[in-house]
Design a protein around this motif. Structure first.
Motif, PDB file in Angstrom:
ATOM      1  N   ILE A 255      -4.349  14.461   8.475  1.00 39.51           N
ATOM      2  CA  ILE A 255      -3.390  15.497   8.029  1.00 39.51           C
ATOM      3  C   ILE A 255      -2.103  14.735   7.913  1.00 39.51           C
ATOM      4  O   ILE A 255      -1.275  15.384   6.903  1.00 39.51           O
ATOM      5  CB  ILE A 255      -3.096  16.157   9.477  1.00 39.51           C
ATOM      6  N   GLY A 256      -1.736  13.668   8.245  1.00 39.40           N
ATOM      7  CA  GLY A 256      -0.532  12.944   7.964  1.00 39.40           C
ATOM      8  C   GLY A 256      -0.326  12.353   6.461  1.00 39.40           C
ATOM      9  O   GLY A 256       0.339  12.507   5.866  1.00 39.40           O
ATOM     10  N   MET A 257      -1.779  11.784   6.189  1.00 42.54           N
ATOM     11  CA  MET A 257      -1.854  11.191   4.693  1.00 42.54           C
ATOM     12  C   MET A 257      -1.853  12.436   3.800  1.00 42.54           C
ATOM     13  O   MET A 257      -0.967  12.177   2.813  1.00 42.54           O
ATOM     14  CB  MET A 257      -3.115  10.303   4.796  1.00 42.54           C
ATOM     15  N   ASP A 258      -2.335  13.590   4.133  1.00 45.78           N
ATOM     16  CA  ASP A 258      -2.105  14.616   3.034  1.00 45.78           C
ATOM     17  C   ASP A 258      -0.677  15.148   3.142  1.00 45.78           C
ATOM     18  O   ASP A 258      -0.406  15.677   2.133  1.00 45.78           O
ATOM     19  CB  ASP A 258      -2.991  16.017   3.769  1.00 45.78           C
ATOM     20  N   ARG A 259      -0.091  15.088   4.073  1.00 46.75           N
ATOM     21  CA  ARG A 259       1.503  15.664   4.113  1.00 46.75           C
ATOM     22  C   ARG A 259       2.236  14.585   3.332  1.00 46.75           C
ATOM     23  O   ARG A 259       2.908  14.905   2.221  1.00 46.75           O
ATOM     24  CB  ARG A 259       1.910  15.700   5.457  1.00 46.75           C
ATOM     25  N   ILE A 260       2.222  13.357   3.377  1.00 41.91           N
ATOM     26  CA  ILE A 260       2.591  12.350   2.765  1.00 41.91           C
ATOM     27  C   ILE A 260       2.511  12.250   1.115  1.00 41.91           C
ATOM     28  O   ILE A 260       3.332  12.277   0.382  1.00 41.91           O
ATOM     29  CB  ILE A 260       2.203  10.970   3.145  1.00 41.91           C
ATOM     30  N   GLY A 261       1.041  12.509   0.910  1.00 44.81           N
ATOM     31  CA  GLY A 261       0.468  12.841  -0.674  1.00 44.81           C
ATOM     32  C   GLY A 261       1.065  13.833  -1.042  1.00 44.81           C
ATOM     33  O   GLY A 261       1.704  13.767  -2.408  1.00 44.81           O
ATOM     34  N   THR A 262       1.315  15.051  -0.525  1.00 44.71           N
ATOM     35  CA  THR A 262       1.820  16.354  -0.983  1.00 44.71           C
ATOM     36  C   THR A 262       3.338  16.027  -1.476  1.00 44.71           C
ATOM     37  O   THR A 262       3.863  16.387  -2.285  1.00 44.71           O
ATOM     38  CB  THR A 262       1.623  17.421  -0.121  1.00 44.71           C
ATOM     39  N   ASP A 263       4.162  15.512  -0.425  1.00 44.94           N
ATOM     40  CA  ASP A 263       5.527  15.266  -0.482  1.00 44.94           C
ATOM     41  C   ASP A 263       5.665  14.010  -1.724  1.00 44.94           C
ATOM     42  O   ASP A 263       6.591  14.332  -2.688  1.00 44.94           O
ATOM     43  CB  ASP A 263       6.168  14.538   0.679  1.00 44.94           C
ATOM     44  N   LEU A 264       5.003  13.321  -1.990  1.00 46.17           N
ATOM     45  CA  LEU A 264       5.066  12.105  -3.001  1.00 46.17           C
ATOM     46  C   LEU A 264       4.977  12.788  -4.324  1.00 46.17           C
ATOM     47  O   LEU A 264       5.486  12.482  -5.720  1.00 46.17           O
ATOM     48  CB  LEU A 264       4.441  10.943  -2.715  1.00 46.17           C
TER      49      LEU A 264
ATOM     50  N   GLN B 267      -8.460  -0.327  11.739  1.00 46.86           N
ATOM     51  CA  GLN B 267      -9.074   0.508  10.745  1.00 46.86           C
ATOM     52  C   GLN B 267      -7.809   0.880   9.822  1.00 46.86           C
ATOM     53  O   GLN B 267      -7.110   1.479  10.148  1.00 46.86           O
ATOM     54  CB  GLN B 267      -9.967   1.324  10.915  1.00 46.86           C
ATOM     55  N   GLU B 268      -8.048   0.449   8.414  1.00 48.35           N
ATOM     56  CA  GLU B 268      -7.196   0.720   7.401  1.00 48.35           C
ATOM     57  C   GLU B 268      -7.486   1.964   6.564  1.00 48.35           C
ATOM     58  O   GLU B 268      -8.703   2.078   6.149  1.00 48.35           O
ATOM     59  CB  GLU B 268      -6.858  -0.202   6.467  1.00 48.35           C
ATOM     60  N   TYR B 269      -6.328   2.941   6.534  1.00 49.09           N
ATOM     61  CA  TYR B 269      -6.950   4.089   5.626  1.00 49.09           C
ATOM     62  C   TYR B 269      -5.968   4.036   4.600  1.00 49.09           C
ATOM     63  O   TYR B 269      -4.589   4.279   4.953  1.00 49.09           O
ATOM     64  CB  TYR B 269      -6.570   5.226   6.366  1.00 49.09           C
ATOM     65  N   LYS B 270      -6.295   4.038   3.365  1.00 49.05           N
ATOM     66  CA  LYS B 270      -5.411   3.938   2.034  1.00 49.05           C
ATOM     67  C   LYS B 270      -5.501   5.199   1.085  1.00 49.05           C
ATOM     68  O   LYS B 270      -6.484   5.696   0.928  1.00 49.05           O
ATOM     69  CB  LYS B 270      -5.821   2.536   1.548  1.00 49.05           C
ATOM     70  N   ARG B 271      -4.470   5.428   0.628  1.00 47.51           N
ATOM     71  CA  ARG B 271      -4.344   6.508  -0.615  1.00 47.51           C
ATOM     72  C   ARG B 271      -3.288   6.021  -1.485  1.00 47.51           C
ATOM     73  O   ARG B 271      -2.083   5.626  -1.308  1.00 47.51           O
ATOM     74  CB  ARG B 271      -4.078   7.908   0.150  1.00 47.51           C
ATOM     75  N   THR B 272      -3.310   6.210  -2.719  1.00 45.57           N
ATOM     76  CA  THR B 272      -2.652   5.916  -3.617  1.00 45.57           C
ATOM     77  C   THR B 272      -2.375   7.395  -4.564  1.00 45.57           C
ATOM     78  O   THR B 272      -3.206   8.177  -4.898  1.00 45.57           O
ATOM     79  CB  THR B 272      -3.453   5.246  -4.926  1.00 45.57           C
ATOM     80  N   ILE B 273      -0.980   7.475  -4.846  1.00 47.31           N
ATOM     81  CA  ILE B 273      -0.563   8.877  -5.226  1.00 47.31           C
ATOM     82  C   ILE B 273      -0.053   8.642  -6.608  1.00 47.31           C
ATOM     83  O   ILE B 273       1.254   7.879  -6.428  1.00 47.31           O
ATOM     84  CB  ILE B 273       0.446   9.790  -4.198  1.00 47.31           C
ATOM     85  N   PRO B 274      -0.290   9.208  -7.622  1.00 50.17           N
ATOM     86  CA  PRO B 274       0.630   9.120  -8.881  1.00 50.17           C
ATOM     87  C   PRO B 274       1.811  10.155  -8.891  1.00 50.17           C
ATOM     88  O   PRO B 274       1.648  11.056  -8.079  1.00 50.17           O
ATOM     89  CB  PRO B 274      -0.228   9.458 -10.052  1.00 50.17           C
ATOM     90  N   LEU B 275       3.023   9.672  -9.280  1.00 51.02           N
ATOM     91  CA  LEU B 275       4.298  10.261  -9.309  1.00 51.02           C
ATOM     92  C   LEU B 275       4.302  11.152 -10.870  1.00 51.02           C
ATOM     93  O   LEU B 275       4.633  10.420 -11.664  1.00 51.02           O
ATOM     94  CB  LEU B 275       5.325   9.680  -8.933  1.00 51.02           C
ATOM     95  N   PRO B 276       4.124  12.363 -10.941  1.00 48.96           N
ATOM     96  CA  PRO B 276       3.841  12.996 -12.191  1.00 48.96           C
ATOM     97  C   PRO B 276       5.563  12.997 -12.922  1.00 48.96           C
ATOM     98  O   PRO B 276       5.208  12.930 -14.160  1.00 48.96           O
ATOM     99  CB  PRO B 276       3.572  14.500 -11.919  1.00 48.96           C
ATOM    100  N   LEU B 277       6.489  12.961 -12.115  1.00 44.79           N
ATOM    101  CA  LEU B 277       7.941  13.152 -12.850  1.00 44.79           C
ATOM    102  C   LEU B 277       8.361  11.844 -12.989  1.00 44.79           C
ATOM    103  O   LEU B 277       9.594  11.750 -13.506  1.00 44.79           O
ATOM    104  CB  LEU B 277       8.708  13.825 -11.825  1.00 44.79           C
ATOM    105  N   ALA B 278       7.635  10.844 -12.971  1.00 47.21           N
ATOM    106  CA  ALA B 278       8.009   9.244 -13.006  1.00 47.21           C
ATOM    107  C   ALA B 278       8.307   9.383 -14.698  1.00 47.21           C
ATOM    108  O   ALA B 278       7.146   9.543 -15.401  1.00 47.21           O
ATOM    109  CB  ALA B 278       7.067   8.250 -12.677  1.00 47.21           C
TER     110      ALA B 278
END
Length: 222
Positions: A53-62, A194-205
């Motif tokens: 849930i936390g990673m989804d929230r960060i990803g959505t904001d980013l 245990q590591e959980y990783k996610r990479t988010i592209p920034l569309p407005l970059a």
């Protein structure tokens, strides 16, 4: 004369009781082991759900992050730090707001978001918190809201892609503070390591110059 039936001797009775006691102890141990296993699985399931849930929230904001050239309020920043040897990054950026389904806060269109770590009360872990400021581009009296996103972490690490390489702080040395990174990668480490990783592209970059202070995209020809 009829012979009397042979009864159990004291030794036989004691031996039977010992065998039954052993079986009961084994069954009890098995039940306790199953209960402990259930507790461990439930704890891991809850921790994983919290992280997801936390990673989804960060990803959505980013994904909604933007920066407007010339307006320092919208500048994207990331600072790498360590708490007791644990990676603890802080993210600060402006993003398009998601609708508040609870109705507790007014729709503002834009929010200033800060993800930052805190040391847990026992000093063993890191807690990841999210702070949100509504209507960041104008003066207002709306109080910021803060919530704990994840607990019992051993690290929160962020890396940013500047178009050539991954770095841990933003803006890059010598780079404009109004630029957005092309991608943001973040790693949450749970209490088991245990590591959980996610990479988010920034569309407005790369579109910082075409974004107005209001956060609305400029329409070509107007």
């Amino acid at each position: 004369m009829k012979s009397r039936g042979r009864g159990f001797t004291l030794i036989e009775v004691l031996l039977t009781l010992a065998i039954l006691s052993t079986i009961l102890v084994l069954l009890l141990s098995s039940f306790k082991g199953a209960e402990r296993t259930l507790e461990i699985l439930s704890d891991r399931s809850g921790a994983f759900r919290q992280l997801r849930i936390g990673m989804d929230r960060i990803g959505t904001d980013l994904a909604g992050a933007f920066s407007s050239q010339g307006n320092e309020t919208t500048a994207f920043s990331c600072k790498a730090d360590k708490f007791s040897g644990k990676p603890a990054s802080t993210l600060l950026f402006t993003a398009f707001d998601l609708p508040d389904t609870t109705g507790a806060r007014p729709a503002s269109g834009l929010v200033k978001v800060r993800y930052f770590p805190k040391v847990s009360e026992d000093g063993k872990y890191i807690e990841l918190h999210r702070e949100q400021a509504d209507l960041p581009l104008i003066e207002n009296r709306i109080p910021t809201s803060e919530s704990r996103l994840a607990s019992r972490l051993l690290g929160f690490r962020v890396e940013l892609f500047d178009g050539r390489k991954w770095i841990q702080e933003w803006p890059p040395p010598g780079g404009s503070k109004f630029l957005l990174p092309g991608k943001v990668s973040f790693v949450l480490t749970d209490h088991r390591g245990q590591e959980y990783k996610r990479t988010i592209p920034l569309p407005l970059a790369g579109q910082e110059a075409s974004t107005l202070f209001s956060g609305k995209r400029r329409v070509e020809g107007k």
